[in-house]
Design an enzyme around this catalytic site. Structure first.
Site, PDB file in Angstrom:
ATOM      1  N   GLU A  17      -7.649   1.663  12.477  1.00 35.80           N
ATOM      2  CA  GLU A  17      -8.086   0.998  11.244  1.00 35.80           C
ATOM      3  C   GLU A  17      -8.282  -0.502  11.454  1.00 35.80           C
ATOM      4  O   GLU A  17      -7.809  -1.331  10.677  1.00 35.80           O
ATOM      5  CB  GLU A  17      -7.094   1.292  10.110  1.00 35.80           C
ATOM      6  CG  GLU A  17      -6.953   2.787   9.861  1.00 35.80           C
ATOM      7  CD  GLU A  17      -6.073   3.160   8.666  1.00 35.80           C
ATOM      8  OE1 GLU A  17      -5.153   2.389   8.354  1.00 35.80           O
ATOM      9  OE2 GLU A  17      -6.333   4.210   8.075  1.00 35.80           O
ATOM     10  N   ASP A  54      -3.246  12.302   7.080  1.00 32.30           N
ATOM     11  CA  ASP A  54      -2.629  11.113   6.514  1.00 32.30           C
ATOM     12  C   ASP A  54      -1.835  11.381   5.240  1.00 32.30           C
ATOM     13  O   ASP A  54      -2.310  11.064   4.151  1.00 32.30           O
ATOM     14  CB  ASP A  54      -3.725  10.073   6.232  1.00 32.30           C
ATOM     15  CG  ASP A  54      -3.141   8.699   5.974  1.00 32.30           C
ATOM     16  OD1 ASP A  54      -1.924   8.542   6.132  1.00 32.30           O
ATOM     17  OD2 ASP A  54      -3.906   7.789   5.625  1.00 32.30           O
ATOM     18  N   GLU A  83       2.161   7.054  -1.685  1.00 31.88           N
ATOM     19  CA  GLU A  83       0.754   6.651  -1.675  1.00 31.88           C
ATOM     20  C   GLU A  83      -0.162   7.741  -2.242  1.00 31.88           C
ATOM     21  O   GLU A  83      -0.982   7.483  -3.107  1.00 31.88           O
ATOM     22  CB  GLU A  83       0.329   6.307  -0.238  1.00 31.88           C
ATOM     23  CG  GLU A  83      -1.139   5.929  -0.127  1.00 31.88           C
ATOM     24  CD  GLU A  83      -1.526   5.502   1.288  1.00 31.88           C
ATOM     25  OE1 GLU A  83      -0.665   5.505   2.176  1.00 31.88           O
ATOM     26  OE2 GLU A  83      -2.709   5.161   1.483  1.00 31.88           O
TER      27      GLU A  83
END
Ligand code: GCW
Length: 647
Positions: free
Chosen positions: A243, A322, A350
């Site tokens: 990322e 993820d 998240e």
């Protein structure tokens, strides 16, 4: 901002107590807490080499109780065990314990400016505006951690930017030393995330090439200096080539080249180098249907099995993509027999409701830990692997991206503290059931009133299943709003670069990850590959992760895919409403402040759950043209567009 002692609120430190300057002092202090909780026993302790370093025994005799530990940390854990027993049962019995997982670690994603990446509980209590501080709250944090056996903490975000790159320098080392001393008094080692390009940004070199001698020299000097200031420093955690973060790929080197270079700098001091396996192409073209992000970590690291130094630990996210609500276990746990591994889970919610939704994650983590990798004849569960059954030496463990912040109650939602508490307990003893952990936590936090405890345990245990029901169906994941990852957005990531697609058409949904599809399933040993290749033997929770199925496909539960989507989404919201109703009955039995906070969160959760239900149902109703067999409210544009299955 203040802070609450949450699950230690019934075991307060003596008024005016000074912060312990050493672990021996922390033991004395905690012993005084124990004495104040029970005068029925004469309490004493002993450090003995006869026990494993962090192990302990509580030996109860006539009117006395001795706490034996293999070290002061062991004694401390024994005292907390006795406190827990007293608070939950009013008495103490003899126990003998040692931790299952060598490293029991928290990963904070705190930035130096005080913000927290994926933080849902306020700002950082470590950093503010580039300044790191050590204060009452830091000690309270260390005590909470120690009480559940946490022994390592990485205080800064894996994305290391700006000021945080300088944590390894004299700009921060004096205060880091104070922090390490605070942690050390509670048996916790301090770790830092480092920027792989620090040799350029801090060292002024032209390169961060791990095979460049100057670069290795920079790290050797830097690490030696860190240990001069902080002799019991734990080591580094690194996110590289991921990322947008720098890494060895820039120089045509492998992940092993990068990790080993840093590991060699740490090795003389006993430091550990933890290297994340979250490496994938985040600039994928959505039109490309052959590249499968799920394959990335294994494709990258499997060829390097055995190439890492002994003090390197690869940190693997629980699933291949993820932290989605229901991913299969990462095949790296099956395929890296010659490498030290650590499991990474995410307590910060998240993708599981951002601490606005109740989502007790212990059941999911337990599923991961007890997963049979089929990679060994015996002791083949993930828990065996990360607890060192095949690679003794202590370079393994479990880490959680933690859900704390500077909110008074630490975790934003009161009930989310159960994930922090439970993470520590689970690392210590993976055999504990999700229910036992929930019950301990509820009893410590809200007292042992059986009505309250029963309801809170029920809420926690039901929460993950309910969340799973009203969000993205059958393990397909994503379908959330881009960037902030909260709330439904079926196509939010569909035409984007992140490799996270559901590829729904008017006929079918899902990605074929079998041997004849992207081949992901064949990253597992044969027995598992065969299981996942067949929708009849694929667990329902991962069905659309592995298979592309027509809406009319009949699942193992006898329902079509489309009807299953409708049913789970209606049920999820209904079950949530029932849960909320049951919590109303604890009003007046728990403090008003907590009750109000819990109810405020439930209101947000319910609104969001309805939004999920209606968006997912409507999207798939319009897409498939198939109506709900039970004719419930779905927002199809026109009845004429729909066909209905035979009743
Ligand atoms: O899922 C992503 C998160 C990023 C995070 C990354 C990671 C710290 O959205 O915020 O970055 O995972 O795990 O590195």
């Amino acid at each position: 901002m203040g802070y609450e002692p949450i699950w230690l609120k019934q075991a307060p430190l003596p008024a005016g107590a000074e912060h312990p300057a050493s672990i021996a002092e922390a033991v004395e202090l905690e012993l005084s807490v124990l004495r104040s909780l029970s005068e029925a026993f004469v309490w004493s302790y002993l450090v003995t080499e006869a026990l494993p370093e962090e192990g302990y025994e509580v030996l109860v005799g006539e009117g006395k109780a001795d706490i034996l530990g293999g070290s002061y940390a062991g004694v401390l854990y024994g005292i907390f065990d006795a406190e827990r027993q007293l608070l939950l049962t009013d008495t103490v019995v003899s126990v003998s314990e040692r931790p299952a997982s060598p490293l029991r670690m928290l990963n904070h994603w705190d930035n130096a400016d005080g913000s927290i990446e994926r933080g849902y509980s306020g700002l950082s209590f470590f950093f503010r505006d580039g300044v790191l501080s050590v204060n009452d709250r830091t000690f309270a944090y260390a005590r909470l951690c120690a009480s559940v056996g946490i022994n390592a903490s990485v205080i800064n975000n894996v994305n290391v930017f700006k000021d945080a790159t300088w944590l390894i320098t004299d700009r921060y080392l004096p205060v880091l030393r104070k922090l390490a001393e605070c942690f050390g008094a509670y048996g916790i080692k301090l770790y830092l995330c480092v920027n792989f390009a620090a040799s350029i940004e801090v060292g002024g070199l032209a390169s961060a090439d791990p095979l460049e001698p100057e670069v290795a020299e920079f790290w050797k000097k830097t690490v030696a200096h860190i240990y001069e200031v902080i002799p019991d420093f734990g080591g580094f955690l690194v996110k590289a080539d991921s990322e947008g973060r720098p890494g060895p790929y820039t120089y045509g080197r492998t992940q092993a080249d990068g990790a080993n270079m840093l590991a060699k700098a740490l090795a003389p001091f006993g430091g550990k180098l933890i290297w994340r396996c979250f490496v994938y192409n985040c600039s994928q073209d959505w039109r490309d249907v052959t590249t499968d992000r799920a394959c990335a970590a294994y494709d990258t690291f499997r060829p390097l099995d055995g190439a890492f130094d002994e003090n390197v630990i690869l940190q693997v996210k629980n699933g291949p993509v993820d932290f989605q609500v229901g991913e299969p276990v990462s095949p790296l746990f099956c395929g890296m027999k010659n490498t030290n591994l650590m499991l990474e889970v995410q307590a910060a919610q998240e993708y599981t409701g951002q601490q606005k939704h109740v989502c007790y994650l212990i059941p999911m983590w337990k599923d991961v830990l007890r997963f049979h990798t089929c990679a060994y004849e015996k002791a083949d569960r993930v828990s065996d692997i990360v607890c060192g059954a095949h690679r003794p030496g202590g370079n393994c463990g479990i880490a959680a991206v933690i859900n704390t912040g500077d909110d008074d109650n630490w975790t934003g939602a009161d009930l989310a503290a159960a994930n922090w508490y439970g993470f520590g307990r689970l690392c210590w003893k993976p055999q504990l059931s999700a229910e036992e952990i929930a019950s301990e936590w509820a009893g410590l936090t809200f007292g042992t009133d059986s009505a309250v405890r029963k309801i809170l345990v029920k809420v926690l245990l039901a929460s993950y299943g309910i969340y799973e029901k009203y969000t993205a169906p059958l393990g397909i994941g994503w379908m959330c709003n881009p960037n902030n990852h909260y709330g439904p957005n079926v196509d939010g990531y569909e035409y984007d670069r992140w490799g996270t697609y559901h590829r729904s058409s008017c006929k079918a949904i899902g990605v074929d990850r079998t041997g004849t599809g992207t081949g992901y399933s064949h990253q597992y040993p044969e027995a598992l590959a065969a299981k996942f290749d067949n929708p009849e033997t694929t667990p329902m929770a991962h069905m659309l992760f592995f298979h592309r199925l027509p809406y009319t496909y009949v699942l193992p539960n006898g329902k079509t895919v489309i009807q299953h989507i409708y049913d789970t989404h209606f049920e999820g919201v209904e079950e949530l409403m029932d849960l909320i109703e049951s919590v109303v009955t604890v009003q007046g039995l728990i403090p008003e402040k907590e009750y109000t906070r819990i109810m405020e969160r439930f209101a947000m959760q319910l609104a969001s759950a309805k939004e999920w239900r209606d968006r997912i149902n409507t999207y798939y109703c319009r897409m498939s043209g198939i109506g709900d067999a039970k004719h419930r409210k779905i927002y199809a544009v026109s009845e004429e567009d729909l066909t209905y299955p035979e009743a």
